[in-house]
Enzyme design. Structure first.
Site, PDB file in Angstrom:
ATOM      1  N   GLU A 129       0.829  -1.204   0.000  1.00 27.23           N
ATOM      2  CA  GLU A 129       0.000   0.000   0.000  1.00 27.23           C
ATOM      3  C   GLU A 129       0.870   1.265   0.000  1.00 27.23           C
ATOM      4  O   GLU A 129       1.818   1.325   0.774  1.00 27.23           O
ATOM      5  CB  GLU A 129      -0.910   0.018   1.240  1.00 27.23           C
ATOM      6  CG  GLU A 129      -1.973   1.094   1.144  1.00 27.23           C
ATOM      7  CD  GLU A 129      -2.923   1.102   2.341  1.00 27.23           C
ATOM      8  OE1 GLU A 129      -2.547   0.612   3.409  1.00 27.23           O
ATOM      9  OE2 GLU A 129      -4.046   1.600   2.173  1.00 27.23           O
ATOM     10  N   GLY A 275       2.992  -0.003  11.026  1.00 28.57           N
ATOM     11  CA  GLY A 275       2.568  -0.837  12.140  1.00 28.57           C
ATOM     12  C   GLY A 275       2.089  -2.194  11.678  1.00 28.57           C
ATOM     13  O   GLY A 275       2.485  -3.229  12.210  1.00 28.57           O
ATOM     14  N   MET A 277      -0.394  -4.273   8.172  1.00 27.74           N
ATOM     15  CA  MET A 277      -1.095  -4.140   6.894  1.00 27.74           C
ATOM     16  C   MET A 277      -2.137  -5.230   6.763  1.00 27.74           C
ATOM     17  O   MET A 277      -1.873  -6.406   7.007  1.00 27.74           O
ATOM     18  CB  MET A 277      -0.098  -4.216   5.739  1.00 27.74           C
ATOM     19  CG  MET A 277      -0.722  -4.037   4.372  1.00 27.74           C
ATOM     20  SD  MET A 277      -1.379  -2.349   4.144  1.00 27.74           S
ATOM     21  CE  MET A 277      -2.707  -2.708   2.993  1.00 27.74           C
ATOM     22  N   GLU A 278      -3.315  -4.798   6.314  1.00 27.93           N
ATOM     23  CA  GLU A 278      -4.507  -5.636   6.371  1.00 27.93           C
ATOM     24  C   GLU A 278      -4.666  -6.595   5.196  1.00 27.93           C
ATOM     25  O   GLU A 278      -5.785  -6.804   4.717  1.00 27.93           O
ATOM     26  CB  GLU A 278      -5.739  -4.734   6.466  1.00 27.93           C
ATOM     27  CG  GLU A 278      -6.045  -3.914   5.192  1.00 27.93           C
ATOM     28  CD  GLU A 278      -5.567  -2.470   5.219  1.00 27.93           C
ATOM     29  OE1 GLU A 278      -4.610  -2.176   5.960  1.00 27.93           O
ATOM     30  OE2 GLU A 278      -6.135  -1.641   4.499  1.00 27.93           O
ATOM     31  N   ASN A 279      -3.612  -7.223   4.722  1.00 30.03           N
ATOM     32  CA  ASN A 279      -3.783  -8.172   3.620  1.00 30.03           C
ATOM     33  C   ASN A 279      -4.747  -9.268   4.053  1.00 30.03           C
ATOM     34  O   ASN A 279      -4.531  -9.919   5.079  1.00 30.03           O
ATOM     35  CB  ASN A 279      -2.438  -8.807   3.257  1.00 30.03           C
ATOM     36  CG  ASN A 279      -1.333  -7.788   3.135  1.00 30.03           C
ATOM     37  OD1 ASN A 279      -1.472  -6.831   2.389  1.00 30.03           O
ATOM     38  ND2 ASN A 279      -0.264  -7.961   3.889  1.00 30.03           N
ATOM     39  N   HIS A 309      -7.578  -3.395  14.669  1.00 28.63           N
ATOM     40  CA  HIS A 309      -7.681  -2.442  13.556  1.00 28.63           C
ATOM     41  C   HIS A 309      -7.575  -3.203  12.224  1.00 28.63           C
ATOM     42  O   HIS A 309      -8.408  -3.049  11.334  1.00 28.63           O
ATOM     43  CB  HIS A 309      -6.552  -1.409  13.707  1.00 28.63           C
ATOM     44  CG  HIS A 309      -6.372  -0.458  12.559  1.00 28.63           C
ATOM     45  ND1 HIS A 309      -6.460   0.908  12.687  1.00 28.63           N
ATOM     46  CD2 HIS A 309      -6.076  -0.665  11.243  1.00 28.63           C
ATOM     47  CE1 HIS A 309      -6.244   1.486  11.537  1.00 28.63           C
ATOM     48  NE2 HIS A 309      -5.994   0.556  10.630  1.00 28.63           N
ATOM     49  N   GLU A 310      -6.562  -4.053  12.116  1.00 28.95           N
ATOM     50  CA  GLU A 310      -6.373  -4.804  10.859  1.00 28.95           C
ATOM     51  C   GLU A 310      -7.548  -5.750  10.620  1.00 28.95           C
ATOM     52  O   GLU A 310      -7.989  -5.946   9.488  1.00 28.95           O
ATOM     53  CB  GLU A 310      -5.066  -5.588  10.878  1.00 28.95           C
ATOM     54  CG  GLU A 310      -3.813  -4.751  11.150  1.00 28.95           C
ATOM     55  CD  GLU A 310      -3.708  -3.505  10.316  1.00 28.95           C
ATOM     56  OE1 GLU A 310      -4.096  -3.528   9.123  1.00 28.95           O
ATOM     57  OE2 GLU A 310      -3.256  -2.466  10.853  1.00 28.95           O
ATOM     58  N   HIS A 313     -10.482  -4.188   9.066  1.00 31.93           N
ATOM     59  CA  HIS A 313     -10.272  -3.995   7.621  1.00 31.93           C
ATOM     60  C   HIS A 313     -10.695  -5.207   6.791  1.00 31.93           C
ATOM     61  O   HIS A 313     -10.917  -5.080   5.593  1.00 31.93           O
ATOM     62  CB  HIS A 313      -8.795  -3.749   7.328  1.00 31.93           C
ATOM     63  CG  HIS A 313      -8.338  -2.333   7.497  1.00 31.93           C
ATOM     64  ND1 HIS A 313      -9.020  -1.259   7.001  1.00 31.93           N
ATOM     65  CD2 HIS A 313      -7.221  -1.828   8.089  1.00 31.93           C
ATOM     66  CE1 HIS A 313      -8.346  -0.144   7.281  1.00 31.93           C
ATOM     67  NE2 HIS A 313      -7.255  -0.469   7.945  1.00 31.93           N
ATOM     68  N   GLU A 332      -9.539   3.825   6.973  1.00 33.85           N
ATOM     69  CA  GLU A 332      -8.612   3.961   8.103  1.00 33.85           C
ATOM     70  C   GLU A 332      -9.306   4.479   9.362  1.00 33.85           C
ATOM     71  O   GLU A 332      -9.050   4.008  10.461  1.00 33.85           O
ATOM     72  CB  GLU A 332      -7.432   4.858   7.729  1.00 33.85           C
ATOM     73  CG  GLU A 332      -6.501   4.232   6.691  1.00 33.85           C
ATOM     74  CD  GLU A 332      -6.097   2.806   7.026  1.00 33.85           C
ATOM     75  OE1 GLU A 332      -6.119   2.422   8.214  1.00 33.85           O
ATOM     76  OE2 GLU A 332      -5.773   2.050   6.094  1.00 33.85           O
TER      77      GLU A 332
END
Ligand SMILES: [Zn+2]
Length: 837
Positions: A129, A275, A277-279, A309-310, A313, A332
């Site tokens: 990203e 921090g 990443m939401e893959n 948080h992730e 997503h 976000e």
């Protein structure tokens, strides 16, 4: 290496491309069997993409070379400018195959390669990203061209190889190599595809949701937690899995939509730029969350919030994706809000809103007062602008106003609107309008006025209070004309503690901008109590006096958070003498039990002594701050204070002998403290920066901690030494040595800047400005950004900044933005120093 200007995709051209071309699917073949060979700079990357559309278009690719392009099996001429592979005269549906060579990354962008010094093992992971998938394979790099991806990765035998989906088949691919074919993904955009490969340590788990699956069936999600093998001893996988299961329970209840991505792996990776990443199915995290030493409760809480948080997503961002980066904030802020909510309600960290109110929102207030601030809904014309928009507005201000929105429409309506949104737009792309439509219909409220007031404007209001208004009443006022609804709390003594004895709702609707507060006068009145609006607050004179003597007796951590924030904002705005702030910290931080609030107060105190106190007082204040931190450590303050001590000791050397005695074991370690490797390195760096430790000391520390973290810290400590030759060499390497990784660049920058001797580096001020455009052109944006920020001269005037800006009106907008922001921080510091005199 520099990249062609065609690498900077614009919103207009990508919108035209998705209107012209539809992509039906990708097959991606990567061969990383050569990764352990340091001499191998690149890897074979072949993509086969099914497209539909007519005319000329292009695929994005930032790699070493393109060997062949075939359309429906027939070779066509390779037209590759280093960023785009031209596709000519497409007609109808075609199969396009691109055979290329990608480049292993050192900057954390694309396919990052890392070699572990402990065991020599090679680790790979991808990070994309907003637009670095094209560093790994040729693709249509824009979020609104979703498609299923089938990955096929050839890798050394014995490695963990993972991607978004589970492996469907693994076969031998020559001696010592295996080929792993993954199940096809559901339709996703390029920026959340992922491949991770290496001898990662893996812990398995499982989540079961009774009735959570499609049609009310039970749902089972296999879980994995991975990190480097040499960190396995520090991985507390049980704690991570527990938060993960709590989150999956919470979000299934809240969203009413089954987790769509099959399995859920979470990988802690080295030299990570962010921090997490939401893959989908393959979330990547910084390995700073694998604590190899002590960590505070605030750090565990931050990790839990990030995990959640992730996870949010997976629905918001992955299942439903923004059309273009203008709406980055939407995913976000939603994830930030949901991550905190889930943390507070589903995990042991019930106090999560305190850190949100005090730390997260401080980030937003800071950003929102810069000349470069922007509305939450931003105008993102190209990728460079997108890259810089991962900021305090997009995350923290967006989440703060979303929290308001939830209060405004009601929590049930908000979740009902979200559920409708997921069902209506699953696997699609949306804009803000689509979400507002669902929330409006679920709540029966028109949200246009709210969106205009909070999403399309900039700036932060200041709320003030007078306890003796015109006719002796309590009056609140605000500065920005927006409608604010917030609480005001009246606090009084209850035995030894300060507790809220009364709460009033206050509404300030623009004009007039002041309103009576139905509270009696009191020793302490807290504005925006409960943190319902987005605004800085000030303490009235009487409350300030009370706080100076009694802050640590305020029982409620959320109220203390508002007070700490009010004090610090007043310092930054030149309304409270930094010396008074430092006195409050010295008196009340030792009693602060919330470690997030404590960490902020200590970091702000460090900022106050180094940036905001007048030049003439600086040395004295640094010495006092050092003594404060030293005493707090000695009397059992533990890790947060030991970190503060390391910072203080890097600019004042009054405790150098005592610190050395701690490090060499000749003095006892104070109660409540464990000298773990990271803390030891911070203290060694402080001694090096003040000339009290040399290479021999640092080398012997490295011998005791020859790990990736140890080597980076060693680099930092060496560069911290107050020696002109050391500074010159560090700067040269930062600017010229492109073999350095992102973390190594950071370490050298930190070392270069460390210490109180600005005279040692001031001679490079002119060269900094002269070299800016070259750095921006010549390095990847991630590294360039670090250099531009990290080497920015902390001078005594802003003349050089203004001179550069005036002379470079046509410099890239993203570069100008960074320089303007740094200039503004400097101008603020100079202004505040002047007031303190
Ligand atoms: Zn996020």
């Amino acid at each position: 290496m520099s990249e062609p200007t065609t690498a900077n995709l614009t919103r207009d051209e990508t919108a035209a491309r998705s209107a012209q071309v539809t992509v039906h699917g990708y097959r991606v073949e990567l061969d990383v069997t050569g990764a352990p060979d340091a001499a191998a700079t690149g890897f074979p990357s072949t993509v086969t993409v099914e497209v539909e559309g007519d005319g000329d278009t292009w695929l994005d690719f930032l790699g070493e070379s393109v060997e062949a392009v075939r359309v429906d099996g027939a070779a066509v001429p390779v037209e590759y400018d280093g960023a785009r592979v031209a596709l000519r005269n497409l007609r109808g549906r075609s199969t396009v195959r691109v055979e290329a060579t990608g480049r292993y990354s050192r900057s954390g962008e694309g396919l990052h390669r890392f070699v572990d010094p402990v065991d020599g093992a090679t680790y790979l992971y991808t990070q994309y990203e907003p637009a670095d998938c094209r560093r790994v394979f040729a693709c249509f790099e824009q979020p609104d061209m979703k498609a299923p991806f089938t990955f096929e990765v050839t890798a050394p035998e014995g490695w963990e190889v993972i991607s978004n989906r589970e492996a469907a088949a693994t076969e031998q691919a020559g001696p010592g190599a295996v080929r792993v074919r993954f199940a096809p993904t559901l339709p996703i955009p390029t920026y959340i595809t992922a491949v991770v490969a290496g001898p990662y340590h893996r812990v398995d788990g499982e989540w079961r949701g009774v009735g959570a699956g499609p049609g009310g069936a039970d749902l089972t999600v296999p879980l994995g937690v991975l990190c480097r093998a040499s960190l396995a001893q520090h991985l507390d996988a049980d704690a991570i899995l527990e938060v993960t299961r709590q989150g999956l329970d919470f979000f299934h209840d809240a969203f009413g939509y089954p987790y769509p991505w099959g399995k859920y792996d979470q990988v802690f990776v080295p030299e990570y730029n962010l921090g997490a990443m939401e893959n989908p199915g393959c979330v990547t995290f910084t390995e700073k969350y694998v604590f190899r030493g002590e960590a505070t409760r605030a750090q565990y809480e931050a990790r839990a919030t990030t995990i959640l948080h992730e996870m949010a997503h997976m629905w918001f961002g992955d299942l439903v994706t923004m059309r273009w980066w203008d709406d980055l904030w939407l995913k976000e802020s939603f994830a930030d809000y949901m991550g905190t909510l889930a943390c507070a309600e589903a995990t042991e960290f019930t106090e999560a809103w305190v850190a949100f109110a005090e730390r997260r929102k401080a980030w937003a207030y800071r950003q929102d007062q810069l000349p470069t601030t922007h509305p939450v809904v931003a105008d993102i014309v190209d990728l460079e602008a997108a890259k810089l928009n991962f900021d305090g507005i997009t995350y923290a201000k967006g989440a703060a106003v979303l929290k308001q929105l939830v209060a405004y429409v009601g929590r049930e309506a908000f979740f009902e609107g979200s559920r409708r949104y997921f069902r209506a737009h699953a696997y699609g792309n949306t804009t803000l309008t689509d979400l507002l439509a669902e929330l409006s219909s679920a709540s029966g409220r028109d949200l246009d006025a709210w969106a205009r007031a909070w999403l399309q404007t900039t700036g932060v209001a200041t709320l003030t209070l007078e306890q003796d208004g015109p006719s002796g009443e309590v009056v609140a006022a605000q500065s920005d004309g927006r409608p604010h609804r917030f609480g005001a709390g009246r606090y009084d003594y209850d035995g030894d503690a300060f507790v809220r004895v009364e709460r009033a709702d206050v509404e300030l609707t623009g004009t007039p901008q002041h309103a009576p507060v139905p509270l009696a006068a009191a020793p302490l009145i807290v504005l925006n109590d409960d943190d319902l609006t987005y605004a800085k607050t000030r303490l009235d004179a009487r409350s300030l006096g009370t706080v100076e003597s009694g802050l640590s007796r305020v029982a409620d951590p959320l109220a203390r958070g508002q007070i700490w924030a009010a004090l610090w904002n007043a310092v930054r705005d030149g309304e409270l003498d930094p010396a008074r702030y430092l006195a409050v910290v010295a008196r009340h931080a030792p009693g602060e039990t919330n470690t997030a609030l404590l960490a902020s107060a200590l970091a702000n105190a460090d900022d106050a002594v180094n940036r905001y106190v007048p030049e003439a007082d600086r040395a004295r204040r640094r010495g006092e701050w050092l003594d404060t931190a030293w005493s707090a450590v000695q009397s059992g303050g533990g890790l947060p204070w030991a970190r503060a001590l390391a910072g203080a000791a890097s600019v004042a050397d009054g405790r150098a002998a005592g610190i050395r005695a701690l490090l060499d074991g000749s003095a006892p370690v104070p109660e409540g403290l464990r000298l773990d490797p990271d803390l030891r390195w911070s203290l060694w760096t402080a001694l090096a920066a003040t000339g009290h430790a040399g290479p021999a000391d640092l080398d012997s520390e490295l011998a005791a901690d020859d790990t990736a973290g140890g080597r980076t810290a060693h680099l930092r400590a060496l560069a911290a030494r107050p020696d002109p030759a050391v500074k010159r060499d560090a700067r040269r390497r930062i600017l010229e040595d492109e073999s350095l990784t992102n973390d190594q660049v950071d370490a050298l920058i930190a070392g270069f800047r460390a210490g109180r001797r600005r005279d040692l580096i001031a001679e490079y001020d002119d060269a900094y400005f002269a070299g800016l455009t070259g750095v921006w052109r010549g390095r990847s944006i991630e590294i360039a950004r670090r250099i531009v920020l990290g080497l920015f001269p902390a001078g005594e005037t802003t003349d050089a900044v203004e001179g550069w800006l005036a002379a470079h009106p046509d410099a890239p907008g993203a570069l100008r933005r960074l320089v303007i922001e740094q200039g503004d921080h400097l101008a603020r510091a100079i202004r505040v120093r002047g007031i303190g005199r």
